[in-house]
Design a protein around this motif. Structure first.
Motif, PDB file in Angstrom:
ATOM      1  N   LYS A  86     -17.861 -49.318  28.272  1.00 14.85           N
ATOM      2  CA  LYS A  86     -16.565 -49.073  28.890  1.00 14.85           C
ATOM      3  C   LYS A  86     -15.539 -50.112  28.447  1.00 14.85           C
ATOM      4  O   LYS A  86     -14.391 -49.784  28.125  1.00 14.85           O
ATOM      5  N   GLU A  87     -15.953 -51.374  28.416  1.00 18.26           N
ATOM      6  CA  GLU A  87     -15.054 -52.445  27.990  1.00 18.26           C
ATOM      7  C   GLU A  87     -14.599 -52.247  26.540  1.00 18.26           C
ATOM      8  O   GLU A  87     -13.476 -52.583  26.171  1.00 18.26           O
ATOM      9  N   ARG A  88     -15.473 -51.700  25.724  1.00 22.43           N
ATOM     10  CA  ARG A  88     -15.154 -51.540  24.305  1.00 22.43           C
ATOM     11  C   ARG A  88     -14.255 -50.349  24.029  1.00 22.43           C
ATOM     12  O   ARG A  88     -13.346 -50.426  23.202  1.00 22.43           O
ATOM     13  N   TYR A  89     -14.490 -49.234  24.721  1.00 24.42           N
ATOM     14  CA  TYR A  89     -13.823 -47.992  24.332  1.00 24.42           C
ATOM     15  C   TYR A  89     -12.794 -47.458  25.315  1.00 24.42           C
ATOM     16  O   TYR A  89     -12.027 -46.561  24.975  1.00 24.42           O
ATOM     17  N   GLN A  90     -12.765 -47.966  26.523  1.00 22.38           N
ATOM     18  CA  GLN A  90     -11.842 -47.394  27.498  1.00 22.38           C
ATOM     19  C   GLN A  90     -10.396 -47.654  27.107  1.00 22.38           C
ATOM     20  O   GLN A  90     -10.012 -48.769  26.787  1.00 22.38           O
TER      21      GLN A  90
END
Length: 217
Positions: A86-90
């Motif tokens: 989530k941190e990478r792609y949100q």
């Protein structure tokens, strides 16, 4: 498969698949803590959680291309792994809100799909924006939908502006669909009238003149 640009859809699919397989307990609950005084049921709950966590992690990794796994934690729970993704792609909340607002403002009526789907698509944007704490009331949605409709819908626009009563979204759908059907029937009637009012071919007239001249000679 997660490709970097489809994170939200991928996350929905992952949650659905794990829920159907009854493995989402590891995503919904923290790992149970067992002590010397824990009951058999509590121990069984831990065993179920650990199995769900292990299989969930395997299943999630199988939906990610190998080259995208770099930099993600290797030793973690399924819930922690999803948090890292989530941190990478949100997409940032502000960027997502801006995109939704732009699409709402730029929406166009599509004759082929019909006015019902057009209005429901606007309502879809309204719902999505609400999750980003942008609450557009029904009065705005009704007014915006009417403004986006083509000039053919002038009669229903005039009715809304002069009647002095706010419509609900369902009122708008009912009246717009009825107006759309009326417009379609009028166009069909005009087309049929145009076909029946075409002048007759001059071929027969020419043939008649030729025959008449030949008979006279």
């Amino acid at each position: 498969m997660l490709n970097g640009s489809n994170y939200k859809k991928w996350k929905q699919d992952v949650n659905f698949a794990l829920g159907i397989a009854d493995l989402d307990i590891a995503l919904r609950e923290d790992k149970p803590v067992i002590t010397a005084s824990s009951t058999t049921d509590q121990k069984e709950r831990l065993a179920k959680w650990e199995r769900a966590d292990r299989l969930s992690l395997i299943a999630i990794k199988r939906t990610i291309s190998e080259h995208l796994l770099g930099g993600l934690p290797e030793e973690c729970t399924a819930k922690q792994f999803l948090a890292s993704i989530k941190e990478r792609y949100q997409v940032s909340d502000n960027a997502e809100s801006g995109r939704l607002l732009k699409e709402l403002m730029d929406i166009k009526y599509d004759t082929a799909k019909g006015v019902r789907e057009f209005i429901l698509k606007i309502v879809h944007y309204q719902t999505k924006l609400k999750t980003h704490k942008i609450d557009l009331n029904d009065k705005f949605i009704v007014g915006h939908a009417l403004n986006c409709l083509p000039v053919d819908f002038t009669q229903i626009k005039t009715a809304y502006n002069t009647i002095g009563v706010d419509w609900s979204v369902n009122d708008l759908i009912t009246k717009s669909v009825a107006e759309e059907e009326k417009l379609k029937n009028e166009k069909t009637a005009v087309s049929m009238l145009s076909v029946h009012s075409k002048p007759r071919s001059s071929k027969n007239n020419g043939k008649y003149k030729y025959s008449h001249a030949s008979h006279k000679n």
